[in-house]
Structure formats: structure tokens, C-alpha cells
Scaffold this active site. Sequence first.
Site, PDB file in Angstrom:
ATOM      1  N   GLU A 172      22.312  11.237 -62.847  1.00  0.00           N
ATOM      2  CA  GLU A 172      21.626  10.129 -63.494  1.00  0.00           C
ATOM      3  C   GLU A 172      22.255   9.890 -64.855  1.00  0.00           C
ATOM      4  O   GLU A 172      23.021  10.738 -65.346  1.00  0.00           O
ATOM      5  CB  GLU A 172      20.127  10.446 -63.649  1.00  0.00           C
ATOM      6  CG  GLU A 172      19.417  10.616 -62.330  1.00  0.00           C
ATOM      7  CD  GLU A 172      17.922  10.883 -62.477  1.00  0.00           C
ATOM      8  OE1 GLU A 172      17.265  11.112 -61.453  1.00  0.00           O
ATOM      9  OE2 GLU A 172      17.430  10.864 -63.639  1.00  0.00           O
ATOM     10  N   PRO A 173      21.963   8.766 -65.485  1.00  0.00           N
ATOM     11  CA  PRO A 173      22.533   8.516 -66.818  1.00  0.00           C
ATOM     12  C   PRO A 173      22.265   9.647 -67.814  1.00  0.00           C
ATOM     13  O   PRO A 173      23.101   9.955 -68.657  1.00  0.00           O
ATOM     14  CB  PRO A 173      21.850   7.216 -67.255  1.00  0.00           C
ATOM     15  CG  PRO A 173      21.551   6.508 -65.971  1.00  0.00           C
ATOM     16  CD  PRO A 173      21.193   7.594 -65.005  1.00  0.00           C
ATOM     17  N   GLY A 174      21.114  10.297 -67.690  1.00  0.00           N
ATOM     18  CA  GLY A 174      20.788  11.388 -68.604  1.00  0.00           C
ATOM     19  C   GLY A 174      20.765  12.742 -67.941  1.00  0.00           C
ATOM     20  O   GLY A 174      20.285  13.723 -68.522  1.00  0.00           O
ATOM     21  N   ALA A 175      21.286  12.842 -66.714  1.00  0.00           N
ATOM     22  CA  ALA A 175      21.254  14.105 -65.979  1.00  0.00           C
ATOM     23  C   ALA A 175      22.530  14.248 -65.163  1.00  0.00           C
ATOM     24  O   ALA A 175      22.624  13.740 -64.046  1.00  0.00           O
ATOM     25  CB  ALA A 175      20.031  14.169 -65.064  1.00  0.00           C
ATOM     26  N   TRP A 203      26.884   7.362 -60.854  1.00  0.00           N
ATOM     27  CA  TRP A 203      28.077   8.033 -60.327  1.00  0.00           C
ATOM     28  C   TRP A 203      27.928   8.382 -58.847  1.00  0.00           C
ATOM     29  O   TRP A 203      28.387   9.434 -58.401  1.00  0.00           O
ATOM     30  CB  TRP A 203      28.381   9.312 -61.130  1.00  0.00           C
ATOM     31  CG  TRP A 203      28.856   9.038 -62.503  1.00  0.00           C
ATOM     32  CD1 TRP A 203      28.117   9.044 -63.650  1.00  0.00           C
ATOM     33  CD2 TRP A 203      30.189   8.695 -62.888  1.00  0.00           C
ATOM     34  NE1 TRP A 203      28.915   8.733 -64.726  1.00  0.00           N
ATOM     35  CE2 TRP A 203      30.192   8.515 -64.291  1.00  0.00           C
ATOM     36  CE3 TRP A 203      31.392   8.520 -62.184  1.00  0.00           C
ATOM     37  CZ2 TRP A 203      31.320   8.170 -65.001  1.00  0.00           C
ATOM     38  CZ3 TRP A 203      32.525   8.185 -62.895  1.00  0.00           C
ATOM     39  CH2 TRP A 203      32.482   8.016 -64.287  1.00  0.00           C
ATOM     40  N   ARG A 332      68.042  12.505 -59.785  1.00  0.00           N
ATOM     41  CA  ARG A 332      68.253  11.775 -61.036  1.00  0.00           C
ATOM     42  C   ARG A 332      69.348  12.448 -61.853  1.00  0.00           C
ATOM     43  O   ARG A 332      69.287  13.651 -62.132  1.00  0.00           O
ATOM     44  CB  ARG A 332      66.940  11.765 -61.829  1.00  0.00           C
ATOM     45  CG  ARG A 332      67.047  11.214 -63.245  1.00  0.00           C
ATOM     46  CD  ARG A 332      67.221   9.716 -63.246  1.00  0.00           C
ATOM     47  NE  ARG A 332      67.004   9.164 -64.579  1.00  0.00           N
ATOM     48  CZ  ARG A 332      67.228   7.915 -64.914  1.00  0.00           C
ATOM     49  NH1 ARG A 332      67.676   7.054 -63.993  1.00  0.00           N
ATOM     50  NH2 ARG A 332      66.990   7.476 -66.138  1.00  0.00           N
ATOM     51  N   GLY A 410      60.252   7.680 -68.673  1.00  0.00           N
ATOM     52  CA  GLY A 410      59.659   6.348 -68.706  1.00  0.00           C
ATOM     53  C   GLY A 410      59.251   5.860 -67.331  1.00  0.00           C
ATOM     54  O   GLY A 410      58.242   5.149 -67.183  1.00  0.00           O
ATOM     55  N   GLU A 433      31.578  17.293 -60.209  1.00  0.00           N
ATOM     56  CA  GLU A 433      31.219  18.523 -59.492  1.00  0.00           C
ATOM     57  C   GLU A 433      31.171  19.732 -60.435  1.00  0.00           C
ATOM     58  O   GLU A 433      31.479  20.847 -60.033  1.00  0.00           O
ATOM     59  CB  GLU A 433      32.208  18.783 -58.348  1.00  0.00           C
ATOM     60  CG  GLU A 433      32.305  17.672 -57.334  1.00  0.00           C
ATOM     61  CD  GLU A 433      31.009  17.470 -56.564  1.00  0.00           C
ATOM     62  OE1 GLU A 433      30.334  18.456 -56.240  1.00  0.00           O
ATOM     63  OE2 GLU A 433      30.668  16.297 -56.307  1.00  0.00           O
TER      64      GLU A 433
END
Length: 453
Positions: A172-175, A203, A332, A410, A433
Site C-alpha cells: 500500500e502507499p503507506g505499507a 505496486w 570490439r 558510450g 520483495e
Amino acid sequence: MTESPAVPAPAASAPDVPAPVVSADVMALAGELAAERSKPGWSTFSLGLNEDQLELQRWAHDFAETVIRPAASEWDERETTPWPVIQEAAKIGLYGLDANINLFIDPSGLLMPVVQEELFWGDAGIGMSLVGTGLASSAIFSNGTPEQWSEWLPRCYGTPDDVVVAAFCSSEPGAGSDVSAIRTRATYDEKTDEWVINGQKAWATNGGIADIHVVVATVDPSLGTKGQAAFVVPRTEVKGLEQGTKLRKHGLRASHTADVFFDNVRIPAGNVLGGKEKLDARLAKAREPQPGDRARNASMATFEMTRHIVGAQAIGIARAAYEFALEYAKGREQFGRPIIDNQGIAFKLADMAMEIDAARLLVWRAANMSAALMRGETPNYRTGEGSMAKLKAGEVAVKVTEEAIQILGGNGYTREYPVERMHRDAKIYTIFEGTSEIQRLVISRAISGMRIR
């Protein structure tokens, strides 16, 4: 007359250790020991896969190489669920309930992580779309009754002609790491014999698009985590379930992740996993703790038995990046020779190979421990072995993919080469997780026996 020094008493011989022998008896002794230790029990340790496991590994690798990899860049850019790939996997038996059972039933515990490593070697975003349903089906299998297995597990996957996905809704947003902070409530309505669910989940893999949502909710807030239960919510049969914001993520873009809202969602009383009678009994026991009863979060024990699977996914990403960087370094040329001729590059690759193997060994150990119940044994976690596997694999994936970008220079920083995508995909494995910090907390508590905070 001086006393003679005391002579130590002969030490007791160690069990089954023969007394010293003269060289003439060495071969005879070796033969006796070889015969004795060829009996079952002496040769149970093995890092090799049997032929059936190897066949399934090759099957998954072939699908990853021929179907997943060619589609990886497209679905990463589209940031949508790769339904055609899921359907293709379902047609060959790699996605579905039967496939999940096939991979789970293995007394060694290795088959599931071996196959998942191959899928995520193909691509992590698509891989998560293929295995995300397993979070929900595992919750149903772990907590449900046999009747609930029969009713809900097939609906998590659908059929090869009509595939669906499922979602496990816990965070949850706070858990997040703190599961005791879950605020989503499930209230029993005696008049209608229904549960009424209200709250917001965050999530959620497949959240909002899933046919089946398994929702962790609080029934009795006064009991903390002991007052929580899991509920099956079939999206097409209820009102009040809505998808919230679909997240635009740094990595795993082909995997759908979203918030899910529950507004007075009503489900039958029998949709609580394990059954209402069992839940009522558990809550009653939790309200009357016995003297000396020590609070224990059952969820954490479950996580310890499954974290290695997430670690296997991270290893698949790391291995893909390492292999690409190795081939790139061999082809390369700079200053008239392949860049792998330089120790600065060669040593990076050596470290990458070593770290991947080390992580895999931790994952396989935890996998074998997790399968103890299937062998009729009791899992014997002592030092947070599941957390060790997930922690090591996640951090190795981040480091290896970063080094792969460095080796490509690059080019590695552009989307023309896959290591940039792999690096983005890897980062979540130190977060979801259980973050790396949470894994260290679990391990430190396990090795110390103390409530470290």
C-alpha cells in the site's frame, strides 16, 4: 630422585576413523573406505541437474531466445502487457496452471529457479509478465483449502485460447516493507454473509487488468499482522474494484503495475482463503495469547521460502548482461586489439562471472532448503538463507549490468544495445520483495537472535 613428567592419557579415537596404517595398507584402506562411502547418503550433494531438469531448462531457454528476446525492445518501449508472448507461452505449455505445478513439483527445489533464470535471461519485463500471476496463485495454494484451489487456481491463468492473468495485492502507499501498516479493511456483514473490502493497494503486478485479485486486508486492526487475512476478489463478478494509476517504471516496463482501489467491494464469505471458520479460530487464539507465546509473523517465514525465486530472476538478467559484454569485448577493437586484451576489461568480466556463480549457488541452496517439505523434511533456515540468496543476487544484477554498460562505453548508454535496458530492469531487485536493507535486517536477526531494528 626427580619425578618423571606426566604422560598424557591416550586421546579417544574419533568414531569411524581408522588408526594410522603403514604404507603397505594404504590401498586396502582406500578400497574399504570407497566401498563404505559409496552407500546412499555419502553422495547426495550435487551441483548438477538431472536430464529431466536439463531438458526443461533447454525448453525455457529456447523460448527465451526465439520468442522473448526478439520482442523485448518493442514491449519495453510500448510499456504494455505483451499478450501475444503470453499466449504463445500458453500454447506450448510454458504459461498456465499445469506449467506452474510442473515446475513446483521437484524435490530438489531447483526446477522453478532454473526455468525462471532462463526466462529473465530472455527479458525481465516480459519474464515478469509471464510469472507475475504466480504471486497470486502461490498465495491461493499456500493459504487456501483444496476446494479453493480447484475453484480459483484455474481462473488465475485461463486457457491457451483465452489467457488471463492474476494479481497479488499486498503493498500500500503507506505499507511496503512494514506489512503491519496495511490499512485496507475487510469487514464481515452477517446479514448478507459477505465480506466488504475498502482500501487502496499499490505496486500490484497485473493490478486492475487481472481476472483474479488476491487481496491482503486487515480484519482486526488490534491484532497487527495476526489480524490480517487474504481474500479472492474476482474482478468481473464484483462492483467497486477500479484500477488506479498505471505506473511508468524505470524498468520491467513490459510488466503492468498499477494501484488498485476497493470501494465497498462485496465478496462471498467463502472467498477468504482458508475459510471463515479457520479465520475465526485463528483470530480468537490471537486475542488470547498464551503465557510465553512469542509473536511471530507467518508471512516472513513464507517469504524466506520463496525469495530465492526472485533471486533467480536477477541472476538471469545479470547473466544476459555478462554474456553480451563478454562477446562485445572480444569483438570490439581499440588501439589495434580487442578490448578484452586489456586487464581492466578482462578482470571486470572475471569478477562478473564469479559473482554470478556465487549468487546462483546461494539461490540453489535456498531453493533446495525450501523444498524440504516436499521431501518429507522440515525446512531448517538458520541464518536467513532465503534472504541471503535474494540480497546477493539482486545486488549482483545491479553491479554486473552497470559494469556491462561500462565495458560497452558510450554504446552501452544507448538503447541501441540491450545492456541499458538490463540495467534498468535490474535495479528493482534491490527494492521489491524486500529491499536490500530489509534482507540485511532479516539476516542480522537470524544470526544474532536479537530484535535488531
